[in-house]
Design an enzyme around this catalytic site. Structure first.
Site, short mmCIF file in Angstrom:
data_model
loop_
_atom_site.label_atom_id
_atom_site.label_comp_id
_atom_site.label_asym_id
_atom_site.label_seq_id
_atom_site.Cartn_x
_atom_site.Cartn_y
_atom_site.Cartn_z
N THR A 27 103.38 73.50 -65.77
CA THR A 27 102.55 72.85 -66.79
C THR A 27 101.12 73.33 -66.59
O THR A 27 100.82 73.99 -65.61
CB THR A 27 102.57 71.31 -66.64
OG1 THR A 27 102.06 71.01 -65.34
CG2 THR A 27 103.94 70.73 -66.81
N ALA A 60 101.83 71.79 -60.89
CA ALA A 60 100.79 70.92 -61.46
C ALA A 60 99.44 71.56 -61.19
O ALA A 60 99.11 71.87 -60.04
CB ALA A 60 100.87 69.55 -60.80
N VAL A 86 101.15 73.10 -56.20
CA VAL A 86 99.80 73.01 -56.78
C VAL A 86 99.39 74.37 -57.35
O VAL A 86 99.41 75.39 -56.66
CB VAL A 86 98.78 72.54 -55.71
CG1 VAL A 86 97.37 72.52 -56.30
CG2 VAL A 86 99.16 71.16 -55.18
N LYS A 87 99.05 74.32 -58.65
CA LYS A 87 98.70 75.56 -59.36
C LYS A 87 97.18 75.76 -59.27
O LYS A 87 96.41 74.86 -59.66
CB LYS A 87 99.14 75.39 -60.81
CG LYS A 87 99.44 76.66 -61.54
CD LYS A 87 100.14 76.26 -62.84
CE LYS A 87 100.27 77.36 -63.81
NZ LYS A 87 100.74 76.86 -65.10
N VAL A 88 96.79 76.92 -58.78
CA VAL A 88 95.38 77.21 -58.50
C VAL A 88 95.00 78.52 -59.18
O VAL A 88 95.77 79.48 -59.13
CB VAL A 88 95.19 77.34 -56.96
CG1 VAL A 88 93.79 77.76 -56.60
CG2 VAL A 88 95.59 76.05 -56.24
#
Ligand code: G3P
Length: 212
Positions: A27, A60, A86-88
């Site tokens: 997402t 996310a 965790v999307k960075v």
């Protein structure tokens, strides 16, 4: 190759998940906004609902662009469920955050990858996934699939464990070509995954059977 759904729409996720072929979800803030999910608590609750629905990895995304902000958000997101990744973003503070989150045992997905150099840096920082955006490269008359092949080749040279997640995948051919290039994962709108099922000759035969 794993199939991830690139959406925050629960019905669309559920439709593919019920077929038993969904391995995860990605997402981003715009996909959340598209579903009308606003405000930190609502966003956290929505991620929690997706994590309950799908047992695979759920990406996310942080919205901060500074190191401290990304760390705070990343830790908060990681607490939602064990399957959160965790999307960075691939910016300098993002690379620092990838290294620090990895050191804390938090899994990460480095997004906005447009070159193999960026993918290599993200892998060195410990990213669990790198997300090259194939459709957006095609949009500017580049070749998204060449990038996937290049990253897969480089990672294989050094047995790098970071998974290549083909993102910004827009149509079934992108999925097939990603599979040919050896991408570990594709993420795309659920409708694109469902399009793989259809073939006119299958439908024709099915209709003939139904008539006899
Ligand atoms: O996977 C990333 C995605 O959400 C971006 O897709 O089609 O906007 O380039 P697109």
């Amino acid at each position: 190759m794993k199939f991830f759904a690139d959406t925050a729409n629960l019905d669309a996720i559920s439709e593919v998940n019920q077929l038993g072929i969904l391995d995860g979800v990605t997402t981003n803030p715009s996909l959340m906004a598209k579903e009308g999910i606003k405000g930190e608590e609502n966003i956290i609750n929505h991620y929690a609902a997706i994590c309950k629905m799908v047992s695979g990895d759920i990406s996310a995304e942080v919205i901060s662009t500074d190191f401290e902000g990304m760390m705070k958000e990343g830790r908060r997101l990681a607490r939602i469920a064990d399957n959160i990744v965790v999307k960075v973003p691939m910016i300098k503070d993002g690379v620092k955050a990838l290294s620090a989150l990895t050191a804390e045992g938090i899994r990460t997905n480095c997004t906005l990858i447009f070159s193999s150099g960026q993918a290599l840096v993200a892998a060195k920082a410990g990213a669990t996934y790198v997300s090259p955006f194939v459709g957006r490269i095609d949009d500017i008359a580049g070749n998204g699939m060449e990038l996937i092949a290049q990253i897969v080749h480089i990672f294989s040279n050094f047995s790098i464990k970071t998974q290549v997640l083909a993102a910004s995948v827009r149509h079934p051919l992108h999925i097939i070509q990603s599979a040919e290039m050896g991408a570990d994962v594709v993420t795309c709108p659920p409708s694109v995954i469902l399009q793989l099922i259809n073939h006119p000759l299958t439908i024709y035969r099915y209709l003939l059977n139904a008539q006899s």
